[in-house]
Design a protein around this motif. Structure first.
Motif, PDB file in Angstrom:
ATOM      1  N   HIS A 262      -9.679   5.552   2.703  1.00  0.00           N
ATOM      2  CA  HIS A 262      -9.833   4.158   3.133  1.00  0.00           C
ATOM      3  C   HIS A 262     -11.016   3.509   2.400  1.00  0.00           C
ATOM      4  O   HIS A 262     -10.869   2.461   1.766  1.00  0.00           O
ATOM      5  CB  HIS A 262     -10.049   4.129   4.651  1.00  0.00           C
ATOM      6  CG  HIS A 262     -10.245   2.763   5.218  1.00  0.00           C
ATOM      7  ND1 HIS A 262      -9.232   2.066   5.840  1.00  0.00           N
ATOM      8  CD2 HIS A 262     -11.322   1.945   5.252  1.00  0.00           C
ATOM      9  CE1 HIS A 262      -9.684   0.893   6.233  1.00  0.00           C
ATOM     10  NE2 HIS A 262     -10.951   0.787   5.889  1.00  0.00           N
ATOM     11  N   HIS A 266     -11.542   0.381  -0.554  1.00  0.00           N
ATOM     12  CA  HIS A 266     -12.516  -0.721  -0.596  1.00  0.00           C
ATOM     13  C   HIS A 266     -13.323  -0.646  -1.899  1.00  0.00           C
ATOM     14  O   HIS A 266     -13.543  -1.654  -2.568  1.00  0.00           O
ATOM     15  CB  HIS A 266     -13.510  -0.598   0.569  1.00  0.00           C
ATOM     16  CG  HIS A 266     -13.009  -1.083   1.896  1.00  0.00           C
ATOM     17  ND1 HIS A 266     -12.628  -2.391   2.107  1.00  0.00           N
ATOM     18  CD2 HIS A 266     -12.870  -0.451   3.087  1.00  0.00           C
ATOM     19  CE1 HIS A 266     -12.271  -2.536   3.388  1.00  0.00           C
ATOM     20  NE2 HIS A 266     -12.398  -1.383   4.007  1.00  0.00           N
ATOM     21  N   GLU A 301      -9.806  -5.437   3.284  1.00  0.00           N
ATOM     22  CA  GLU A 301      -9.145  -4.443   4.128  1.00  0.00           C
ATOM     23  C   GLU A 301      -7.758  -4.104   3.574  1.00  0.00           C
ATOM     24  O   GLU A 301      -7.259  -2.996   3.784  1.00  0.00           O
ATOM     25  CB  GLU A 301      -9.063  -5.003   5.556  1.00  0.00           C
ATOM     26  CG  GLU A 301      -8.931  -3.972   6.638  1.00  0.00           C
ATOM     27  CD  GLU A 301     -10.075  -2.962   6.701  1.00  0.00           C
ATOM     28  OE1 GLU A 301     -11.203  -3.277   6.257  1.00  0.00           O
ATOM     29  OE2 GLU A 301      -9.830  -1.850   7.181  1.00  0.00           O
ATOM     30  N   SER A 304      -8.147  -1.104   1.250  1.00  0.00           N
ATOM     31  CA  SER A 304      -8.423   0.182   1.907  1.00  0.00           C
ATOM     32  C   SER A 304      -7.190   0.689   2.640  1.00  0.00           C
ATOM     33  O   SER A 304      -6.843   1.867   2.573  1.00  0.00           O
ATOM     34  CB  SER A 304      -9.597   0.037   2.868  1.00  0.00           C
ATOM     35  OG  SER A 304      -9.352  -0.974   3.821  1.00  0.00           O
TER      36      SER A 304
HETATM   37 ZN    ZN Z   1     -12.068  -0.989   6.057  1.00  0.00          ZN
END
Ligand code: ZN
Length: 509
Positions: A262, A266, A301, A304
């Motif tokens: 994740h 990012h 987001e 990710s």
């Molecule tokens: Zn995140």
């Protein structure tokens, strides 16, 4: 003064913000407890310095000069966008009275301890007065910032510009229509085996494997590093130093790996921003005052979630890496095949805690928060009535009874104690965007599917760099989506992804 002067002065704002990011990375990874009090003062000083430089006469003179210099450029040229964004950010910050900002900061530091105590004791009444003040301050901020239809719009602007209360309501209704039947059907279906995820996995081996996999999908550790924390995060100090963290639970395998994938998602966003944008407003969020290249919190987001869920939780990923994970944990996964592992890391079950929720039920936790926040801000929900509304909404969406107001209930998140209202929507917007981008990438570039099947992540990564990351903050979120996918935010690919995936895993008719 000239455009070059504007780049020079905004570069200094970026330096202040990056210096703050270094201090905050240190605070969350290395700093001993005793450093907390002076560190929060240091961070506040840097944030104020950045804001004051942004709104300074020097900046405004540079902006005027730059506006003259770029007058002939097209509206979407990087130069014209920089001028427009600096102007917009100054306007935003000047609308918020210094005294109001000061009250919010003061209350934030006091409210944190009150919240922690209330959460520990699972007693909402302890936190209610502080939350009431926070809601009042946020309402005042919304009116200072300005809005057309709903005060919540003004609060979301800082994190997810362009998102409105009304638009969110439509989006959430569509998601609920598509997702509630799935959640209900799964709760009655047979559960995949998952016992093997709860064995004793040495911490060093977990960190080693997490880093290997993050590098494997394309996280560049010559410009980054991985450390351990309680709450995983990514932070960049320009595209050339982008750090990630993950958390390790000795007796629960998925946390460290998926946390790292994740955060690597990012990180690859920041590492992929056009080098020419370094230290410029196209790699600095001058409204939220974070030195990031991502265009919105939701867009961030999306990257990710895409790597974590669409890649890391895919069948192809485990077909390719089951051998690697067995090597990482000798003897611990010998009785598990790749299909069982794939199903186990995709189990779905309604639960109480947002940060532990699975891919399918996560968005319900977001809807609850956004809806109740908006009602508190517009005055249609009294703070005192929040726990009851919370429990009723969770029951309605997920079919479960919240056992307490503490860690499993309304007090679980830290956000409200620091006065952050309006930020939760970015998680769901990120999920929707991730599916929309992934669907377009794999449909329009057929080689991407084939390459994922052979554990070659470069074609997908390159597509994401070309269509998302390289642009930094040049385009708005919706402009970026339109360029990449031909339309603005669209929940259908996300619903299709969830329906296909979970119908298969749980053998739903
Ligand atoms: Zn995140």
């Amino acid at each position: 003064m000239s455009y070059d002067d504007l780049i020079e002065v905004t570069g200094r704002v970026n330096d202040f913000l990056n210096a703050g990011s270094v201090l905050s990375w240190d605070a969350r990874t290395m700093m001993p407890k005793g450093g907390a009090e002076s560190r929060s003062k240091q961070l506040a000083t840097l944030a104020v310095a950045a804001r004051n430089l942004l709104c300074s006469d020097e900046m405004k003179r540079a902006l005027d000069g730059a506006a003259r210099d770029v007058a002939g450029k097209s509206d979407d040229s990087p130069e014209a966008r920089i001028v427009a964004q600096v102007r917009e950010a100054i306007d935003y910050h000047e609308r918020i009275p210094a005294a109001l900002l000061h009250r919010k900061t003061e209350l934030g530091s006091a409210a944190h301890e009150v919240w922690a105590d209330a959460r520990e004791k699972a007693d909402f009444s302890i936190f209610a007065p502080a939350l009431t003040d926070m809601v009042d301050i946020n309402r005042e901020m919304a009116h200072a910032i300005g809005f057309e239809a709903h005060p919540y719009d003004a609060l979301m602007y800082r994190f997810e510009p362009g998102t409105t209360h009304e638009g969110l309501a439509t989006l959430f209704a569509r998601l609920r229509d598509g997702m509630i039947p799935l959640v209900r059907a799964i709760s009655e279906a047979e559960k995949p085996r998952s016992d093997f995820l709860f064995r004793d996995f040495p911490e060093d081996a977990q960190m080693g494997f997490a880093l290997d996999m993050a590098k494997r999908i394309g996280y560049d550790t010559d410009r980054g590093r991985l450390d351990t924390t309680v709450h995983p995060f990514e932070v960049s100090f320009t595209r050339n130093d982008v750090r990630i963290t993950t958390r390790v639970s000795r007796d629960y395998l998925p946390m460290s790996l998926f946390g790292a994938l994740h955060e690597a998602g990012h990180a690859m966003y920041e590492q992929g921003v056009d080098p020419a944008y370094t230290r410029t407003p196209l790699a600095t969020d001058l409204v939220s005052l974070y030195a990031v290249g991502g265009v919105s919190f939701g867009a961030h987001e999306s990257q990710s979630r895409l790597w974590e869920n669409h890649v890391g939780r895919s069948r192809a990923f485990w077909a390719n890496h089951m051998g690697d994970i067995r090597v990482a944990y000798p003897g611990l996964l010998d009785d598990v095949d790749e299909e069982e592992f794939y199903r186990a890391v995709n189990r779905s079950e309604p639960s109480f805690i947002r940060v532990e929720a699975d891919e399918l039920t996560y968005d319900f936790h977001i809807m609850v928060r956004c809806e109740l926040e908006a009602k508190m801000v517009d005055g249609s929900l009294e703070v005192a009535d929040l726990p009851e509304a919370w429990n009723a909404t969770i029951k309605d969406y997920l079919g479960i009874d919240v056992p307490n107001d503490g860690k499993q209930g309304v007090l679980q998140d830290v956000h409200w104690s620091s006065g952050q209202i309006g930020t939760f929507c970015n998680y769901t917007i990120g999920n929707i965007m991730a599916a929309q981008l992934f669907e377009t990438a794999t449909r329009t570039t057929p080689d991407i599917h084939a390459s994922l099947d052979r554990a070659d992540y470069a074609p997908l990564r390159n597509w994401l760099t070309d269509n998302v990351a390289q642009h930094g903050r040049r385009f708005s979120r919706d402009e970026l989506l339109e360029k990449a996918t031909g339309r603005t935010l669209d929940p259908e690919p996300y619903l299709a992804h969830l329906t296909t995936k979970y119908s298969d895993i749980y053998a739903l008719a």
